[in-house]
Design an enzyme around this catalytic site. Structure first.
Site, PDB file in Angstrom:
ATOM      1  N   GLU A  76      40.331  37.573 -54.598  1.00 17.03           N
ATOM      2  CA  GLU A  76      39.449  37.053 -53.571  1.00 17.03           C
ATOM      3  C   GLU A  76      38.082  36.642 -54.140  1.00 17.03           C
ATOM      4  OE1 GLU A  76      40.237  36.368 -50.593  1.00 17.03           O
ATOM      5  OE2 GLU A  76      38.238  35.888 -49.800  1.00 17.03           O
ATOM      6  N   ASP A  77      37.556  37.443 -55.031  1.00 22.73           N
ATOM      7  CA  ASP A  77      36.158  37.260 -55.445  1.00 22.73           C
ATOM      8  C   ASP A  77      35.968  36.648 -56.830  1.00 22.73           C
ATOM      9  OD1 ASP A  77      35.563  38.417 -53.081  1.00 22.73           O
ATOM     10  OD2 ASP A  77      34.996  40.365 -53.884  1.00 22.73           O
TER      11      ASP A  77
END
Ligand code: MN
Length: 724
Positions: A76-77
């Site tokens: 996600e990051d």
């Protein structure tokens, strides 16, 4: 920051077979992926996944879970991709990370609109693998621990969400330690004043009573030892949040709360629990009514322990929890504890009475399921992989066609669903489609069902729905709609009565004249007064008198009697005035419910027998739900003058002299015929009895007239149509 070797050491300490290479690779991969990213606190981002992994290592979870924790924010990051995770760490870990990525995306959207969607995804993720949920809980726990670095508005939202969703979830999974910590932090954010008041009070107590905890610990340990019991005694203060919750629940002030101290006594075996209890009760006086045996009667989340409250030194109430080390471990770590036990230990569980009783019903089936898998599977790893959590099992989650999630209690029907969406949807509901197929309104909805409500503005919810629905909202709305419809009906009936009476007196119906008379009759408006006449609460003659119309009462009564006599005599000579059936079909009215003109009816055809007519709300219709070809759409035609129809009603009566007479009197007064009458004692209730009456009436108005006449009698408690 925790070093690479430290993490590996922690894991290999409880799992010597752990894949060290895998752990090392994940550590380095995640550290590189997060690179120079920083957290709100200003520290390196990588510290977060590392701490999450540490929490899970504390719970002694398997290597795949620890690795998933290290990687949980990478996709996600950072630049990392799902494909890369699959290649480097295999599909098992990649699917765990994927589950976490999906949940994480939902944290960022605003709360109101996506709450439901959030829950849905959460559920889906959870149902695939319990480990996703374990990592998520650890992730949330670490975020709570570092919450003070976050901006105030966001802080409150996260704390509330934790209180609403994650802490209860941890509790249901039996992970008490995590739940407690989450609640304590969230409480401090959401209600700092309350937390401070409780803390201050606890501090004051310390000063006043000195080191009571220590004192009791020592006394109890000594007492147990001299009785030959080897036990671990641990005293603790209750947590501010649990004190607060108790104050709220029991509406107590802080000073009224006396049992602030709690002790745990841990022993090796079950018999020692009971022996310990004996020693405790011999040493201090027990508080009556406070002893609970959760060993022979475990709580629903499989919690086992003996609880008692005694009057300890300084006359302080002290709570005692007595259990084995194994029970304690399960109480604190729940699912995580279960996941770890190996075969020989499982046998230990069984010896301690921890196997789950067969045939046990309802709540926390999931835990029983966990236990089943645990006992069948040959390794703890397999246990985790095969676990399908059935959380929230006392609720069903269904979707609108637009994907809105509606939470309902177990047993809910499409009608409940419709009312949960909006009252107007419920009121206009005439049918439903579940997962794209037409489904009867009595269908019990299941998790994940997509429900579409078929609506018609002409619809009025039938009173009989009240018995079908399970939600309070639907019940209340149906009652409200029924009342409004009845009122309307009664006003119409009242108007008819007044019109007839005026006609007999050769007086025209002029609404203005009634309006003028309304104040004298004690009613607010014309509708109100007419509806009272319709209900039989106000006599039509009184209305005429109030209007100033001269009335010959004898004449009125005589003509009424004549009408009802004439109609009674002509009964039974008519064919049924029903449209929609072929002319050669034999028609009969369902003998249990009856059916009368003015109410919606359907026919059920039986080959060789003809068509049976049912009122639409007859519960007997349920049995034909799966045979749509037998349903015949029928409508009432025009009845012959004086033709009567059967309707069965149930009247609940006070068990007093004269009650029965009141019933027959009301029915007679209204020109109804009694065809059959049955008395039933009400089970377990002596003050009331039930009376089932098969009536012969002209139409639904006549029937309502009689039913409302009955309802207005003091000895009559309830009157209802028999629905089948
Ligand atoms: Mn995270």
């Amino acid at each position: 920051m925790m070093r690479q070797y430290e993490l590996v050491e922690r894991v290999t300490k409880y799992d010597p077979d752990a894949d060290e290479d895998l752990l090392n690779r994940a550590y380095i991969y995640a550290m590189k992926a997060h690179g120079t990213q920083l957290r709100a606190s200003g520290e390196a981002y990588f510290n977060h996944p590392l701490e999450v992994a540490a929490i899970l290592a504390e719970m002694k979870l398997d290597t795949a879970t620890i690795v998933a924790a290290l990687l949980h924010d990478t996709v996600e990051d950072t630049e990392a991709t799902h494909q890369e995770i699959v290649e480097k760490f295999g599909s098992e870990i990649a699917s765990l990370v994927d589950g976490l990525t999906k949940i994480k995306k939902l944290d960022m959207v605003t709360k109101e609109a996506t709450q439901a969607e959030n829950l849905r995804k959460l559920l889906l993720a959870m149902s695939r693998d319990v480990r996703v949920l374990l990592v998520k809980l650890a992730d949330r726990l670490h975020n709570m621990r570092t919450l003070h670095h976050v901006k105030p508005e966001k802080r409150e939202r996260i704390a509330q969400e934790t209180m609403d969703i994650y802490a209860p979830l941890a509790g249901r999974m039996g992970m008490q330690i995590i739940r407690d910590e989450m609640e304590d932090i969230a409480f401090g954010v959401l209600n700092p004043e309350a937390q401070k008041i409780i803390r201050d009070r606890l501090d004051r107590l310390h000063v006043e009573s000195g080191d009571v905890l220590r004192e009791i610990e020592l006394a109890l340990s000594k007492e147990l030892e001299s009785n030959g019991l080897k036990a671990e005694v641990k005293g603790r203060e209750k947590r501010p949040y649990s004190i607060w919750r108790k104050m709220e629940r029991k509406q107590l002030s802080l000073d009224q709360l006396s049992d602030i101290f709690a002790f745990r006594v841990l022993v090796d075996r079950i018999d020692e629990c009971y022996r310990t209890l004996g020693v405790v009760h011999r040493t201090w006086r027990m508080v009556p009514g406070k002893f609970k045996d959760y060993i022979s009667n475990p709580k629903q989340n499989d919690y086992r322990s003996l609880h008692t409250i005694v009057i300890g030194p300084h006359s302080m109430r002290v709570e005692m929890q007595i259990r084995t080390h194994l029970m304690h471990d399960i109480a604190e770590r729940g699912v995580a504890a279960h996941a770890l036990y190996k075969d020989d230990e499982i046998k230990g569980l069984a010896d301690q009475g921890l196997q789950v009783a067969a045939g046990e019903s309802n709540a926390y089936r999931w835990l029983r399921h966990l236990m089943d898998v645990l006992q069948e599977g040959d390794s703890p790893k397999e246990f985790l992989e095969h676990t399908r959590l059935e959380l929230f099992h006392d609720q069903v989650f269904c979707f609108t066609p637009k994907g809105q999630l509606i939470a309902l209690p177990q047993g809910a029907t499409p009608i409940d669903f419709a009312y949960a969406v909006h009252t107007s949807v419920g009121d206009s509901c005439v049918g439903s489609k579940v997962n794209g197929r037409h489904a009867p309104l009595v269908t019990k909805l299941r998790n994940g069902d997509e429900v579409e409500i078929v609506r018609s503005e002409a619809q009025v919810p039938p009173p009989a729905w009240e018995a079908i629905v399970v939600t309070g909202k639907a019940k209340a709305a149906i009652r409200r709609a029924t009342r409004a419809a009845m009122r309307k009906q009664f006003a119409g009936l009242g108007r008819e009565i007044i019109e007839k009476l005026l006609e007999q007196q050769s007086h025209a119906y002029v609404e203005k004249e009634i309006a003028n008379a309304v104040p004298r009759l004690g009613h607010k408006n014309v509708d109100d007064a007419l509806s009272a006449v319709g209900r039989g609460e106000l006599s039509g003659l009184d209305v005429l008198k109030a209007m100033g119309v001269t009335v010959d009462e004898k004449e009125v009564r005589a003509s009424r009697r004549k009408v009802s006599l004439k109609k009674a005599e002509s009964d039974g000579k008519f064919s049924l005035p029903v449209r929609g059936a072929a002319a050669n079909m034999a028609l009969k009215i369902h003998s249990v419910t009856g059916a009368v003109p003015g109410e919606r009816i359907v026919g059920i055809s039986t080959p060789g027998e003809g068509i049976t007519i049912y009122p639409i709300y007859a519960s007997a219709l349920e049995q034909f739900d799966q045979q749509p070809d037998r349903w015949v759409d029928l409508a009432w035609g025009v009845a012959e003058e004086g033709q009567r129809f059967p309707a069965r009603i149930k009247v609940s009566l006070a068990n007093e002299i004269g009650a029965l007479a009141q019933v027959t009197q009301v029915i007679g007064e209204h020109g109804g015929n009694i065809d059959e009458l049955q008395l039933q004692a009400r089970h377990g209730v002596r003050d009331f009895f039930d009376l089932t009456v098969l009536l012969e009436v002209f139409d639904i108005r006549h029937l309502n007239d009689i039913m409302n006449g009955l309802k207005s009698r003091p000895l009559v408690s309830t009157v209802a149509r028999v629905t089948g």
